[in-house]
Design an enzyme around this catalytic site. Structure first.
Site, PDB file in Angstrom:
ATOM      1  N   LYS A   7     -61.541  18.170  39.316  1.00 61.39           N
ATOM      2  CA  LYS A   7     -60.265  18.878  39.135  1.00 61.39           C
ATOM      3  C   LYS A   7     -59.086  18.011  39.586  1.00 61.39           C
ATOM      4  O   LYS A   7     -58.241  18.440  40.380  1.00 61.39           O
ATOM      5  CB  LYS A   7     -60.276  20.231  39.843  1.00 61.39           C
ATOM      6  CG  LYS A   7     -61.286  21.209  39.231  1.00 61.39           C
ATOM      7  CD  LYS A   7     -61.090  22.648  39.704  1.00 61.39           C
ATOM      8  CE  LYS A   7     -62.030  23.627  39.023  1.00 61.39           C
ATOM      9  NZ  LYS A   7     -63.426  23.561  39.519  1.00 61.39           N
ATOM     10  N   ASP A  27     -74.338  24.322  42.450  1.00 60.36           N
ATOM     11  CA  ASP A  27     -73.571  24.758  43.609  1.00 60.36           C
ATOM     12  C   ASP A  27     -74.465  25.241  44.748  1.00 60.36           C
ATOM     13  O   ASP A  27     -74.513  26.434  45.051  1.00 60.36           O
ATOM     14  CB  ASP A  27     -72.577  25.851  43.186  1.00 60.36           C
ATOM     15  CG  ASP A  27     -71.518  25.325  42.224  1.00 60.36           C
ATOM     16  OD1 ASP A  27     -71.269  24.095  42.232  1.00 60.36           O
ATOM     17  OD2 ASP A  27     -70.944  26.122  41.466  1.00 60.36           O
ATOM     18  N   ALA A  38     -72.344  35.485  36.812  1.00 67.35           N
ATOM     19  CA  ALA A  38     -71.802  36.000  38.085  1.00 67.35           C
ATOM     20  C   ALA A  38     -70.335  36.436  37.983  1.00 67.35           C
ATOM     21  O   ALA A  38     -69.892  37.293  38.740  1.00 67.35           O
ATOM     22  CB  ALA A  38     -71.958  34.946  39.173  1.00 67.35           C
ATOM     23  N   GLN A  39     -69.568  35.836  37.067  1.00 69.21           N
ATOM     24  CA  GLN A  39     -68.150  36.193  36.966  1.00 69.21           C
ATOM     25  C   GLN A  39     -67.884  37.148  35.787  1.00 69.21           C
ATOM     26  O   GLN A  39     -66.745  37.292  35.340  1.00 69.21           O
ATOM     27  CB  GLN A  39     -67.291  34.938  36.857  1.00 69.21           C
ATOM     28  CG  GLN A  39     -67.391  34.055  38.109  1.00 69.21           C
ATOM     29  CD  GLN A  39     -66.512  32.831  38.034  1.00 69.21           C
ATOM     30  OE1 GLN A  39     -65.295  32.936  38.008  1.00 69.21           O
ATOM     31  NE2 GLN A  39     -67.127  31.658  37.985  1.00 69.21           N
ATOM     32  N   ALA A  85     -72.581  35.564  27.334  1.00 70.58           N
ATOM     33  CA  ALA A  85     -72.770  34.383  26.496  1.00 70.58           C
ATOM     34  C   ALA A  85     -72.374  34.637  25.044  1.00 70.58           C
ATOM     35  O   ALA A  85     -71.616  33.854  24.453  1.00 70.58           O
ATOM     36  CB  ALA A  85     -74.215  33.920  26.580  1.00 70.58           C
TER      37      ALA A  85
HETATM   38  O1  O7M Z   1     -71.729  30.571  37.372  1.00 71.95           O
HETATM   39  P1  O7M Z   1     -70.933  30.569  38.651  1.00 71.95           P
HETATM   40  O2  O7M Z   1     -69.836  31.551  38.648  1.00 71.95           O
HETATM   41  O3  O7M Z   1     -71.793  30.628  39.867  1.00 71.95           O
HETATM   42  O4  O7M Z   1     -70.276  29.100  38.763  1.00 71.95           O
HETATM   43  C1  O7M Z   1     -69.269  28.657  37.915  1.00 71.95           C
HETATM   44  C2  O7M Z   1     -68.949  27.190  38.132  1.00 71.95           C
HETATM   45  O5  O7M Z   1     -67.890  26.835  37.272  1.00 71.95           O
HETATM   46  C3  O7M Z   1     -68.506  26.818  39.543  1.00 71.95           C
HETATM   47  O6  O7M Z   1     -69.026  25.522  39.830  1.00 71.95           O
HETATM   48  C4  O7M Z   1     -66.998  26.754  39.454  1.00 71.95           C
HETATM   49  O7  O7M Z   1     -66.444  25.786  40.315  1.00 71.95           O
HETATM   50  C5  O7M Z   1     -66.765  26.359  37.992  1.00 71.95           C
HETATM   51  N1  O7M Z   1     -65.546  26.895  37.364  1.00 71.95           N
HETATM   52  C6  O7M Z   1     -65.268  28.248  37.368  1.00 71.95           C
HETATM   53  O8  O7M Z   1     -66.065  29.051  37.855  1.00 71.95           O
HETATM   54  N2  O7M Z   1     -64.098  28.697  36.837  1.00 71.95           N
HETATM   55  C7  O7M Z   1     -63.188  27.895  36.248  1.00 71.95           C
HETATM   56  O9  O7M Z   1     -62.169  28.362  35.747  1.00 71.95           O
HETATM   57  C8  O7M Z   1     -63.469  26.523  36.187  1.00 71.95           C
HETATM   58  C9  O7M Z   1     -64.670  26.056  36.702  1.00 71.95           C
HETATM   59  C10 O7M Z   1     -65.021  24.704  36.416  1.00 71.95           C
HETATM   60  O10 O7M Z   1     -66.115  24.311  36.109  1.00 71.95           O
HETATM   61  O11 O7M Z   1     -64.031  23.888  36.392  1.00 71.95           O
HETATM   62  C11 O7M Z   1     -64.222  22.661  35.871  1.00 71.95           C
END
Ligand code: O7M
Length: 239
Positions: free
Chosen positions: A82, A26, A193-194, A198
């Site tokens: 998605k 990202d 981050a969220q 693990a």
């Molecule tokens: O580690 P992060 O939080 O920086 O990024 C998480 C990635 O997972 C980011 O690319 C989101 O679009 C994806 N994601 C979620 O964070 N939450 C969800 O519920 C689903 C996704 C995902 O990957 O969906 C396929």
């Protein structure tokens, strides 16, 4: 049959690569994306991008997949599309994206079993995978136990290879895993981050973690990826 073959080949590849880590690439700059794929590639099971990355980075999807996968030592690229449309529209999108080289595609289940089956049909024809969102990590989301159960049922009936389930909501994740059975792949974002951890996510049933910011924003992304890879392998134990 197609999706169980994909499950098998994806697990074998992850095992061979010695990693349960999927990097969410990202970033808005293509040079940075390439640098991350190259630096972290050896620590990864797969890469994940959004469809908009091709537009942002100014490359075709085919070029994106070939370049990033190549830099990451052949890691498959999962497309986080998605998909959430009627079957016919889901099918044409999946057909287009699979032709560009993506190894798997992510779709929503709320349009129903038939809409997901349309994506699975396109994937099966090409040995690719379909992962369905069983619930999300986002604050204030509308997923609950009852609709997650219904989405898991759709994933099973449509024959998807697995699901995306939240690595920061352990009870919901464990419920999803128990209803899915052990063959299905469970990929969990939300670690780092969220707020997800693990070890807890893997105890709840995750097979692989999808991680973005904890790696891409680290001072040393390669070291962060390696540490996380090792933590995930340890959390998975003998599984
Ligand atoms: O580690 P992060 O939080 O920086 O990024 C998480 C990635 O997972 C980011 O690319 C989101 O679009 C994806 N994601 C979620 O964070 N939450 C969800 O519920 C689903 C996704 C995902 O990957 O969906 C396929």
């Amino acid at each position: 049959v197609g999706q169980s073959e994909f499950q098998q080949s994806f697990r074998t590849l992850a095992q061979r690569r010695g990693s349960r880590l999927v990097l969410a690439l990202d970033v808005e700059d293509y040079g940075r994306a390439r640098g991350l794929a190259e630096a972290c590639g050896g620590e990864l099971a797969a890469l994940k991008v959004h469809p908009e990355h091709a537009l942002l980075w100014g490359v075709s999807h085919a070029e994106l997949v070939k370049t990033l996968s190549g830099l990451a030592g052949g890691a498959p690229v999962i497309l986080d599309a998605k998909l959430a449309d009627i079957g016919e529209s889901n099918a044409f999108k999946a057909r287009y994206y699979f032709a560009q080289g993506y190894g798997a595609i992510i779709c929503h289940g709320f349009p129903g079993e038939k809409a997901v089956k349309a994506v699975v049909g396109e994937a099966d024809a090409r040995g690719r995978g379909v992962l369905l969102l069983a619930a999300m990590t986002s604050e204030g989301h509308l997923f609950n136990e009852s609709n997650a159960d219904a989405l898991v049922a759709i994933a099973r009936q449509a024959g998807a290879a697995g699901v995306i389930a939240p690595g920061n909501q352990y009870e919901l994740l464990a419920r999803i895993r128990s209803r899915l059975g052990s063959d299905a792949l469970v990929l969990s974002p939300g670690i780092g981050a969220q707020g997800g951890e693990a070890a807890q996510a893997f105890r709840a049933g995750a097979d692989l973690a999808i991680v973005g910011r904890a790696i891409v924003n680290a001072a040393d992304p390669k070291a962060a990826a390696r540490e996380l890879k090792e933590a995930l392998n340890q959390a998975a134990g003998g599984r």
